[in-house]
Design an enzyme around this catalytic site. Structure first.
Site, PDB file in Angstrom:
ATOM      1  N   ARG A 103       0.887  -1.031  -0.396  1.00 41.07           N
ATOM      2  CA  ARG A 103      -0.103  -0.564   0.088  1.00 41.07           C
ATOM      3  C   ARG A 103       0.924   0.826   0.068  1.00 41.07           C
ATOM      4  NH1 ARG A 103      -4.189   2.027   4.924  1.00 41.07           N
ATOM      5  NH2 ARG A 103      -5.341   4.078   3.746  1.00 41.07           N
ATOM      6  N   HIS A 104       0.610   2.460  -0.534  1.00 32.48           N
ATOM      7  CA  HIS A 104       1.503   3.660  -0.623  1.00 32.48           C
ATOM      8  C   HIS A 104       1.701   3.573   0.600  1.00 32.48           C
ATOM      9  CE1 HIS A 104      -2.076   5.860   0.417  1.00 32.48           C
ATOM     10  NE2 HIS A 104      -2.831   5.705  -0.530  1.00 32.48           N
TER      11      HIS A 104
ATOM     12  N   SER B  78      -0.485   9.166   2.831  1.00 38.04           N
ATOM     13  CA  SER B  78      -0.465  10.499   2.114  1.00 38.04           C
ATOM     14  C   SER B  78      -0.562  11.547   2.443  1.00 38.04           C
ATOM     15  CB  SER B  78      -1.754  10.199   1.232  1.00 38.04           C
ATOM     16  OG  SER B  78      -2.873  10.431   1.520  1.00 38.04           O
TER      17      SER B  78
ATOM     18  N   TRP C  40      -3.221  13.067   3.386  1.00 36.78           N
ATOM     19  CA  TRP C  40      -4.839  13.459   3.849  1.00 36.78           C
ATOM     20  C   TRP C  40      -4.718  12.573   4.349  1.00 36.78           C
ATOM     21  CZ3 TRP C  40      -9.254  14.557  -0.549  1.00 36.78           C
ATOM     22  CH2 TRP C  40      -8.892  16.215  -0.953  1.00 36.78           C
TER      23      TRP C  40
ATOM     24  N   ARG D   2       0.527   9.599  -5.726  1.00 42.60           N
ATOM     25  CA  ARG D   2       1.016   8.527  -4.145  1.00 42.60           C
ATOM     26  C   ARG D   2       1.448   7.511  -4.282  1.00 42.60           C
ATOM     27  NH1 ARG D   2      -4.643   9.219  -3.631  1.00 42.60           N
ATOM     28  NH2 ARG D   2      -6.372   7.832  -2.561  1.00 42.60           N
TER      29      ARG D   2
ATOM     30  N   GLU E 242      -7.274   3.604  -5.424  1.00 44.22           N
ATOM     31  CA  GLU E 242      -8.344   3.554  -4.202  1.00 44.22           C
ATOM     32  C   GLU E 242     -10.000   3.699  -5.273  1.00 44.22           C
ATOM     33  OE1 GLU E 242      -9.419   2.261  -1.421  1.00 44.22           O
ATOM     34  OE2 GLU E 242      -7.454   3.456  -0.582  1.00 44.22           O
TER      35      GLU E 242
ATOM     36  N   TYR F 168     -14.587   7.601  -2.606  1.00 47.19           N
ATOM     37  CA  TYR F 168     -15.050   7.546  -1.397  1.00 47.19           C
ATOM     38  C   TYR F 168     -16.610   8.398  -1.661  1.00 47.19           C
ATOM     39  CZ  TYR F 168     -12.891   4.490   2.693  1.00 47.19           C
ATOM     40  OH  TYR F 168     -13.184   3.791   3.232  1.00 47.19           O
TER      41      TYR F 168
ATOM     42  N   HIS G 131      -3.354   0.979  -3.398  1.00 44.07           N
ATOM     43  CA  HIS G 131      -4.397   1.775  -2.387  1.00 44.07           C
ATOM     44  C   HIS G 131      -4.572   0.022  -1.123  1.00 44.07           C
ATOM     45  CE1 HIS G 131      -4.341   5.043  -4.986  1.00 44.07           C
ATOM     46  NE2 HIS G 131      -3.476   4.228  -5.337  1.00 44.07           N
TER      47      HIS G 131
ATOM     48  N   ASN H  77      -7.820  -0.128   0.052  1.00 44.12           N
ATOM     49  CA  ASN H  77      -9.026  -0.797  -0.557  1.00 44.12           C
ATOM     50  C   ASN H  77      -8.817  -1.508  -1.649  1.00 44.12           C
ATOM     51  OD1 ASN H  77     -10.982  -0.187   1.872  1.00 44.12           O
ATOM     52  ND2 ASN H  77     -10.434   1.967   1.382  1.00 44.12           N
TER      53      ASN H  77
HETATM   54  O1  LIG Z   1      -8.971   7.172   0.668  1.00 33.92           O
HETATM   55  C1  LIG Z   1      -8.376   7.050   1.581  1.00 33.92           C
HETATM   56  O2  LIG Z   1      -9.405   8.226   2.105  1.00 33.92           O
HETATM   57  C2  LIG Z   1      -7.884   6.158   2.010  1.00 33.92           C
HETATM   58  O3  LIG Z   1      -6.366   6.123   1.428  1.00 33.92           O
HETATM   59  C3  LIG Z   1      -8.433   4.684   2.609  1.00 33.92           C
HETATM   60  O4  LIG Z   1      -9.509   4.984   3.526  1.00 33.92           O
HETATM   61  P1  LIG Z   1      -9.982   3.826   4.732  1.00 33.92           P
HETATM   62  O5  LIG Z   1      -8.925   3.236   5.281  1.00 33.92           O
HETATM   63  O6  LIG Z   1     -11.050   5.237   5.309  1.00 33.92           O
HETATM   64  O7  LIG Z   1     -10.710   2.597   3.412  1.00 33.92           O
END
Ligand SMILES: O=C(O)[C@H](O)COP(=O)(O)O
Length: 266
Positions: free
Chosen positions: A17-18, A21, A23, A69, A96, A99, A194, A196
């Site tokens: 996993r990268h 980041s 964020w 990333r 990823e 979201y 990533h 997920n």
């Molecule tokens: O997209 C994101 O915020 C993260 O890379 C993965 O987030 P998570 O751990 O909340 O699924």
């Protein structure tokens, strides 16, 4: 070469996993927003390269997403393992999970507003997608009009939010049709992706149930190894073997799991 298999029917795939980041550091849902690595993430990428190098792995091909990333983490690793010119395949299918409406929101504030249980469902359940990203969302245009998606996904495929199940519907065809045949042909493969997108591939490889996948949290920047048979099933005891120091790995997994709680209001 350490980590090599003499038995040609065994296949090694290393995944990472990268690194953290910006964020991740600020506890913000990123999804398809192209956020760069934090200073800690850059160190994690270097450390991942050192760990892979010390374990003796060399690769024939690497796969990553189209998000910076992951690409920067991969480049950093390739430089460390002295394979800067390795063939790299980039695909949005390894991005990823999208979201949706949560993109750009604080994980802590979202938990305060909707409750920890709801946020856990959105983050870790198999088939509950976050609310969709509408056209007036602050990141909608930036994502939809990004030239890197000119070649795909097409309009029908472009996600507005994804559960893990929906993420699998694009990662697993890529695993089965693109990565798998290369692995089977004897190529040693590195995948940098990533949290997920990798969870969706791991769920498939290890046949993890829809319920149990809730408990899988992937640390940033820690390489792990699968040794697979010719049918791409993991050999017994050869699933998801993290490389490196055990205490560091344990702490990194806990950090991801506890993200939403870090500044939760009492
Ligand atoms: O997209 C994101 O915020 C993260 O890379 C993965 O987030 P998570 O751990 O909340 O699924």
């Amino acid at each position: 070469m350490a980590g090599c298999c003499n038995d040609s029917s065994n296949h090694v795939v290393v995944m990472v996993r990268h690194g953290q980041s910006e964020w991740n550091r600020q506890n913000i849902f990123s999804g398809w927003v192209d956020i760069g690595l934090s200073p800690k993430g850059k160190h994690e990428a270097i450390a991942a390269g050192v760990t892979i190098k010390n374990s003796g792995y060399k690769f024939h091909i690497a796969y990553t997403s189209v998000l910076t990333r992951a690409e920067v983490t991969l480049d950093t690793i390739l430089n460390r393992i002295d394979q800067p010119n390795l063939e790299v395949v980039r695909s949005w299918r390894l991005n990823e999970r999208h979201y949706g409406a949560l993109t750009g929101l604080s994980k802590t504030e979202t938990a305060n507003k909707f409750g920890e249980e709801q946020v856990k469902l959105w983050r870790r359940s198999y088939d509950v997608p976050p609310p969709p990203m509408q056209e007036d969302h602050p990141y909608y245009k930036q994502i939809r009009e990004d030239p890197r998606y000119a070649e795909g996904p097409d309009d029908g495929e472009f996600p507005s939010s994804e559960s893990l199940k929906m993420t699998s519907e694009r990662t697993l065809p890529f695993w089965k049709q693109t990565i798998g045949p290369e692995v089977r042909s004897g190529k040693r493969v590195l995948i940098v992706s990533h949290g997920n997108s990798l969870r969706s591939i791991i769920k498939h490889l290890d046949r993890i149930s829809d319920a149990d996948i809730n408990n899988l949290n992937l640390p940033t920047g820690i390489p792990f190894v699968y040794t697979l048979d010719d049918k791409l099933h993991p050999l017994p005891g050869e699933s998801m073997k993290f490389l490196g120091d055990e205490a560091v790995i344990k702490k990194a997994i806990e950090d991801v799991k506890n993200q939403r709680r870090s500044t939760l209001k009492k």
